[in-house]
Design a protein around this motif. Structure first.
Motif, PDB file in Angstrom:
ATOM      1  N   ALA A  55       0.825  -1.201   0.000  1.00  0.00           N
ATOM      2  CA  ALA A  55       0.000   0.000   0.000  1.00  0.00           C
ATOM      3  C   ALA A  55       0.857   1.247   0.000  1.00  0.00           C
ATOM      4  O   ALA A  55       0.561   2.233  -0.688  1.00  0.00           O
ATOM      5  N   GLN A  56       1.922   1.180   0.804  1.00  0.00           N
ATOM      6  CA  GLN A  56       2.809   2.329   0.809  1.00  0.00           C
ATOM      7  C   GLN A  56       3.477   2.528  -0.553  1.00  0.00           C
ATOM      8  O   GLN A  56       3.624   3.652  -1.029  1.00  0.00           O
ATOM      9  N   ASN A  57       3.803   1.399  -1.215  1.00  0.00           N
ATOM     10  CA  ASN A  57       4.404   1.511  -2.536  1.00  0.00           C
ATOM     11  C   ASN A  57       3.420   2.093  -3.552  1.00  0.00           C
ATOM     12  O   ASN A  57       3.782   2.916  -4.394  1.00  0.00           O
ATOM     13  N   VAL A  58       2.119   1.613  -3.471  1.00  0.00           N
ATOM     14  CA  VAL A  58       1.103   2.135  -4.387  1.00  0.00           C
ATOM     15  C   VAL A  58       0.868   3.612  -4.123  1.00  0.00           C
ATOM     16  O   VAL A  58       0.717   4.419  -5.056  1.00  0.00           O
ATOM     17  N   THR A  59       0.827   3.963  -2.858  1.00  0.00           N
ATOM     18  CA  THR A  59       0.625   5.369  -2.527  1.00  0.00           C
ATOM     19  C   THR A  59       1.754   6.230  -3.078  1.00  0.00           C
ATOM     20  O   THR A  59       1.518   7.289  -3.676  1.00  0.00           O
ATOM     21  N   HIS A  60       2.978   5.750  -2.857  1.00  0.00           N
ATOM     22  CA  HIS A  60       4.101   6.499  -3.409  1.00  0.00           C
ATOM     23  C   HIS A  60       4.063   6.533  -4.932  1.00  0.00           C
ATOM     24  O   HIS A  60       4.397   7.556  -5.550  1.00  0.00           O
ATOM     25  N   LEU A  61       3.588   5.396  -5.539  1.00  0.00           N
ATOM     26  CA  LEU A  61       3.513   5.340  -6.999  1.00  0.00           C
ATOM     27  C   LEU A  61       2.509   6.350  -7.531  1.00  0.00           C
ATOM     28  O   LEU A  61       2.774   7.088  -8.495  1.00  0.00           O
ATOM     29  N   LEU A  62       1.327   6.395  -6.913  1.00  0.00           N
ATOM     30  CA  LEU A  62       0.307   7.336  -7.363  1.00  0.00           C
ATOM     31  C   LEU A  62       0.733   8.771  -7.126  1.00  0.00           C
ATOM     32  O   LEU A  62       0.428   9.664  -7.944  1.00  0.00           O
ATOM     33  N   TYR A  69       1.009  16.716 -12.537  1.00  0.00           N
ATOM     34  CA  TYR A  69      -0.128  16.337 -13.415  1.00  0.00           C
ATOM     35  C   TYR A  69      -1.184  17.440 -13.350  1.00  0.00           C
ATOM     36  O   TYR A  69      -1.603  17.857 -12.268  1.00  0.00           O
ATOM     37  N   ASP A  70      -1.632  17.896 -14.488  1.00  0.00           N
ATOM     38  CA  ASP A  70      -2.652  18.947 -14.570  1.00  0.00           C
ATOM     39  C   ASP A  70      -3.916  18.335 -15.167  1.00  0.00           C
ATOM     40  O   ASP A  70      -3.941  17.949 -16.343  1.00  0.00           O
ATOM     41  N   GLN A  71      -4.946  18.234 -14.354  1.00  0.00           N
ATOM     42  CA  GLN A  71      -6.194  17.595 -14.787  1.00  0.00           C
ATOM     43  C   GLN A  71      -7.024  18.475 -15.703  1.00  0.00           C
ATOM     44  O   GLN A  71      -8.018  18.021 -16.262  1.00  0.00           O
ATOM     45  N   HIS A  72      -6.642  19.717 -15.873  1.00  0.00           N
ATOM     46  CA  HIS A  72      -7.413  20.610 -16.732  1.00  0.00           C
ATOM     47  C   HIS A  72      -7.078  20.431 -18.205  1.00  0.00           C
ATOM     48  O   HIS A  72      -7.782  20.976 -19.064  1.00  0.00           O
ATOM     49  N   TRP A 142      -7.946  13.808 -15.373  1.00  0.00           N
ATOM     50  CA  TRP A 142      -8.840  14.272 -16.423  1.00  0.00           C
ATOM     51  C   TRP A 142      -9.783  13.143 -16.828  1.00  0.00           C
ATOM     52  O   TRP A 142      -9.381  11.983 -16.938  1.00  0.00           O
ATOM     53  N   LYS A 143     -11.046  13.510 -17.074  1.00  0.00           N
ATOM     54  CA  LYS A 143     -12.042  12.550 -17.567  1.00  0.00           C
ATOM     55  C   LYS A 143     -12.919  13.255 -18.583  1.00  0.00           C
ATOM     56  O   LYS A 143     -13.150  14.474 -18.500  1.00  0.00           O
ATOM     57  N   PRO A 144     -13.438  12.543 -19.568  1.00  0.00           N
ATOM     58  CA  PRO A 144     -14.246  13.175 -20.626  1.00  0.00           C
ATOM     59  C   PRO A 144     -15.585  13.671 -20.084  1.00  0.00           C
ATOM     60  O   PRO A 144     -16.178  13.053 -19.184  1.00  0.00           O
TER      61      PRO A 144
END
Length: 535
Positions: A55-62, A69-72, A142-144
């Motif tokens: 979990a710590q690895n996934v958290t660090h990965l995300l 990252y710019d979601q706009h 970002w999502k459509p």
């Protein structure tokens, strides 16, 4: 006072601390005693430690993925290439189809899939090729902005939690699925209601991104070209049955710009059994009841008019009942046309009754007066001696005459009766004709005057003197007629009724055949606003 004795204070502190440390030491010894190598507790702790590590690895990965990252901005914004979004639907339930509101609805799993290169990751540290993300993660990427062009109140299910999921693959592909109920407008053609078929379409596209920025494609999975339907769940669809669907590839729809969109059309066939048993069959039976009047005695004017008015009121009641459930449209529907056919059939029957009644009154006179005349004629026939074997007249000698005399009268049930007799003198011929004219003109006088005149003139002696009764008696013997020579006990049938009995059903059946051919056999053509081609 205690400050004066510092040693005493130190002793008290030691007394309080030593027991607590002893208990903690015992607890540690017990844990070591029961946690033998390979025990379940030790394995569980190892799994928890490993899981917490993953979990710590996934958290660090995300966190690393979302860094900078710019979601706009959409994927591929810098390269100028349009983002491709793949859509697929899995429809679980269908309906209701509301023809009064021109809407339809269905429940489905709505899935969107696109690739965002900025979200790719290395799974060497976690061992998973796909990650299930929370809704909080969805708000950070970002999502459509997908929406339904002809939507009319769709919503996402939220019991017990929002029915949505997000999965992220190593190459940055995102699967966004949600369970929604779609309610959309349907452009219906109600001119053939209730013999109609409807085609309801669903248009999916982007709200803000033009076709140069976002393009939609159907996601092909095996034999399903973007849409899959659970036919077992929609078998009990009320009023309609789903006969099929057809998907259309991406096309451009113009609003303020050109937007990429997908379309799927659902084809519905309306169930006809309800309308057949509640409207079509009752109207046909009422028309058959109207034809029964053709076999009724034509002098029964009140009965005929009563049948016609009752049938018209019944049709009016059925028509009002049909309008409560039918859609309100400008053009007449097929059901309304059928009811109007029944209306016109009743109108023709009423006109036929009027024509027959007019000619019946013109030829025979008032039925009440005719009934008095019939009764008097019956009394005349009863007074004629039936046991006479010769043709000698009681009041004078039989004479030979050169020419027959025809005595006619107007009867209620027959058009004209002719009685050929031989009469020697013109004076006796004139007297007998005068008597028959009195009988025939009884319908034009008052009933009381008629009864007095009949009592004074239509007795046995006057009949024998005027020679009318004996002529009737011998005419019956010559023609082998035993009773009712004037047909007073027979039902009169108009020639118009005889023709109408055959012609009216044939015209009605021919009209229904043309009606069926026009509304059922004619091919259905669906027209839509902003219709676009299948690429």
């Amino acid at each position: 006072m205690l400050l004066r004795y510092p040693n005493l204070i130190l002793i008290l502190i030691l007394i309080l601390i030593i027991p607590v440390q002893t208990e903690e030491f015992k607890f540690r010894i017990e844990n070591v005693k029961y946690q033998r190598p390979g025990s379940i507790r030790s394995k569980r702790d190892t799994f928890v430690r490993r899981e917490s590590g993953v979990a710590q690895n996934v958290t660090h990965l995300l966190n690393d993925v979302l860094n900078n990252y710019d979601q706009h901005f959409r994927p591929g914004f810098k390269s100028g290439k349009p983002t491709k979004v793949y859509i697929d639907l899995f429809i679980r339930t269908m309906g209701p189809v509301a023809d009064l509101a021109y809407t339809y609805s269905f429940n489905c799993y709505f899935r969107q899939k696109w690739t965002d290169d900025r979200l790719h990751f290395n799974n060497s540290g976690i061992g998973f090729r796909q990650l299930s993300l929370s809704m909080a993660m969805l708000d950070k990427i970002w999502k459509p902005d997908t929406y339904f062009w002809n939507g009319a109140g769709s919503y996402v299910h939220g019991i017990t939690t929002p029915n949505r999921l997000v999965r992220l693959e190593t190459d940055g592909t995102i699967l966004y699925s949600s369970r929604i109920t779609v309610k959309a407008k349907c452009q219906m053609d109600m001119s053939r209601y209730p013999l109609d078929k409807q085609a309801c379409r669903l248009i999916i596209g982007s709200y803000a991104y033009s076709s140069d920025e976002v393009q939609y494609k159907w996601r092909i999975m095996g034999e399903d070209n973007g849409v899959k339907i659970d036919y077992e769940s929609i078998a009990d669809l009320p009023q309609f049955s789903l006969s099929g669907f057809k998907v259309y590839e991406a096309a451009n729809l113009t609003r303020d710009k050109e937007y990429s969109a997908l379309e799927v059309r659902f084809y519905f066939d309306r169930h006809f059994g309800y309308f057949l048993m509640n409207f079509y069959v009752p109207c046909a039976l009422v028309v058959l009841l109207c034809w029964v009047a053709f076999f009724t005695k034509r002098e029964a004017t009140a009965e005929r008019i009563g049948i016609g008015i009752t049938n018209v009121l019944t049709i009016v009641l059925i028509s009002l009942d049909s309008k409560s459930d039918s859609p309100k449209v400008d053009s007449p529907t097929a059901l309304e046309v059928y009811i109007w056919i029944c209306y016109l059939t009743h109108l023709i029957c009423m006109v036929e009754f009027t024509v027959v009644h007019y000619h019946t009154k013109y030829n025979t006179g008032d039925p009440e007066i005719q009934e008095v005349e019939r009764e008097r004629l019956r009394q005349i026939i009863k007074q004629i001696p039936k046991n006479t074997n010769n043709r000698s007249y009681p009041s004078f000698k039989r004479r030979n005459a050169a020419q027959p005399v025809s005595i006619t009268r107007s009867l209620p049930n027959k058009t004209t009766r002719f009685m050929s007799v031989r009469h020697p003198k013109k004076s006796e011929q004139f007297e007998s004709i005068q008597l028959m004219r009195k009988i025939s003109h009884m319908e034009t006088t008052n009933t009381n005057v008629i009864e007095n005149e009949v009592e004074s003139s239509l007795n046995l002696e006057s009949i024998r003197q005027e020679n009318v009764g004996w002529r009737l008696y011998y005419w019956m013997i010559d023609h082998n007629i035993k009773t009712d020579p004037f047909g007073v006990a027979q039902n009169s049938i108009s020639r118009i009724d005889k023709i109408s009995v055959v012609v009216a059903p044939l015209i009605f059946i021919l009209t229904i055949a043309l009606y069926y051919d026009f509304y059922v056999n004619r091919q259905f053509k669906f027209h839509f606003d902003n219709d676009f081609r299948n690429f």
